[in-house]
Scaffold this active site. Sequence first.
Site, PDB file in Angstrom:
ATOM      1  N   ASP A 115       6.314  11.002  16.061  1.00  0.00           N
ATOM      2  CA  ASP A 115       8.237  11.174  16.307  1.00  0.00           C
ATOM      3  C   ASP A 115       8.053  12.116  17.122  1.00  0.00           C
ATOM      4  OD1 ASP A 115       6.686  13.548  14.602  1.00  0.00           O
ATOM      5  OD2 ASP A 115       8.470  12.884  12.954  1.00  0.00           O
ATOM      6  N   ASP A 330       8.719   3.362   8.420  1.00  0.00           N
ATOM      7  CA  ASP A 330       8.177   4.814   7.737  1.00  0.00           C
ATOM      8  C   ASP A 330       8.845   5.888   7.098  1.00  0.00           C
ATOM      9  OD1 ASP A 330       8.686   7.736   8.985  1.00  0.00           O
ATOM     10  OD2 ASP A 330       9.697   6.242  10.074  1.00  0.00           O
ATOM     11  N   CYS A 368      -0.700  -5.675 -10.055  1.00  0.00           N
ATOM     12  CA  CYS A 368      -0.759  -5.269  -8.482  1.00  0.00           C
ATOM     13  C   CYS A 368      -2.214  -5.011  -8.550  1.00  0.00           C
ATOM     14  CB  CYS A 368      -0.326  -3.004  -8.588  1.00  0.00           C
ATOM     15  SG  CYS A 368      -0.866  -2.639  -7.306  1.00  0.00           S
ATOM     16  N   CYS A 370      -4.131  -3.391  -6.174  1.00  0.00           N
ATOM     17  CA  CYS A 370      -4.644  -2.067  -5.609  1.00  0.00           C
ATOM     18  C   CYS A 370      -5.884  -1.798  -5.795  1.00  0.00           C
ATOM     19  CB  CYS A 370      -3.494  -0.882  -5.211  1.00  0.00           C
ATOM     20  SG  CYS A 370      -3.173   0.046  -7.017  1.00  0.00           S
ATOM     21  N   CYS A 373      -5.540   0.615  -9.077  1.00  0.00           N
ATOM     22  CA  CYS A 373      -5.185  -0.737 -10.480  1.00  0.00           C
ATOM     23  C   CYS A 373      -6.595  -1.868 -10.721  1.00  0.00           C
ATOM     24  CB  CYS A 373      -4.100  -2.233  -9.922  1.00  0.00           C
ATOM     25  SG  CYS A 373      -2.365  -0.498  -9.812  1.00  0.00           S
ATOM     26  N   HIS A 399      -2.001   4.167  -4.792  1.00  0.00           N
ATOM     27  CA  HIS A 399      -1.456   3.055  -5.845  1.00  0.00           C
ATOM     28  C   HIS A 399      -0.124   2.719  -4.499  1.00  0.00           C
ATOM     29  CE1 HIS A 399       1.198   0.168  -8.620  1.00  0.00           C
ATOM     30  NE2 HIS A 399       1.724   1.325  -8.290  1.00  0.00           N
TER      31      HIS A 399
END
Length: 436
Positions: A115, A330, A368, A370, A373, A399
């Site tokens: 940014d 974002d 999930c 991920c 998980c 996660h």
Amino acid sequence: MSDPTPAPRAAASPGAAVPAAAPADTGFEITARTGARARAGRITTPHGTIATPAFVPVGTKATVKAVLPESMAELGAQAILANAYHLYLQPGHELVDDAGGLGAFMNWPGPTYTDSGGFQVMSLGAGFKKVLSSEFSGGEKARTASGEDDDVAEGKERLAHVDDDGVTFRSFINGDVHRFTPEISMQIQHSLGADIMFAFDELTTLMNSRSYQERALERTRLWAQRCLVEHARLTAARTHRPYQQLWGVIQGAQYEDLRRTAARDLGTMDKDGQRFDGFGIGGALEKENLGTIVGWVTDELPEDRPRHLLGISEVDDLFVAVAAGADTFDCVSPSRVARNSAVYTRTGRVNLTGSRYRRLFAPIDETCDCYTCTHYTAAYIHHLFRAKEMLSSTLCTIHNERFVVRLVDEIRAAIAAGEFDALREERTGAYYGEPR
């Protein structure tokens, strides 16, 4: 990845040639459309391609807090966004440049964003949060006509002062005084070496009067011109680094005429052949008007360049923004709330410190995929938070970031398949209890 070996810095040359267009290894193409504005596409950068829509996790100080860059790649993140203001203060943009740029410095092989420092103009100047639905969103203060342009949030001190040339601010680290101008922001971001960077802008709040919004918008327009000129100069001077895309930032708060004017001004802006490679949609937005405001902007922007909506990650906001024509997003929220034990699930957000999770020997979310998980139970993570173990932040951040990245990946696939509306109804219905 950029060569990590430091290269000599090219001397600034006032007479350096101005690039007429970005090189062939950068650009944007649209691959699918659905509805009036939603689209899927590809952003090409020297460090890889970003399939859009895409969620870009925030690594403020060249790190997503508590998570290895390798883990971010494994969970599917396509790019990382870092904060130019914070990296300028620590460790310094020159050091990052000497390291080979942001990606090499943090061992991230993919595309990077930075940014401009414009957000800090607002947050340090007035202390108000940049949130979609703030404590004053939709209230009387959000629509006050005058008299509140010097307001500072309760308990805050003004650390930044804006003038037509730039911003003077005091470091939150040690109180030292610093100066940002459009040119300095470009120099910092070029040194950081991100594939995509943003023009320096003044981010206002919903507290500011209409007359101040107008003055700030004109200031941002003039700063955008200066950013284009300096970007062209630095691009010509720094030929040892890959081309960096410069995206203009559209402001205008909740006012349709200001948003449309800003989008037309920056969308057609050209300084000696240098134009913006894409656009950011910034500013404090009322959540209930998010889609309307983004739609005003995308209606006016050129179709052939990408649009990034700064600062969103909530499930309904993502669908609304994509439907309105935004391409990338974002937000710090997924990692921030994770460190405070809040996690996203298919059926809503929950807090893992609650007693119900003490003996839940199952994943946070059975649906999930991920790392967290597939390897750990909610009961174990509950224990980590109660014991104040750092691993709790790591597992929950993995996660949450995967949850948002995966959702946006599904949105992209749904656009290509012509199933966007069905996915929106299904996902928001499960998450909120009714479709949004």
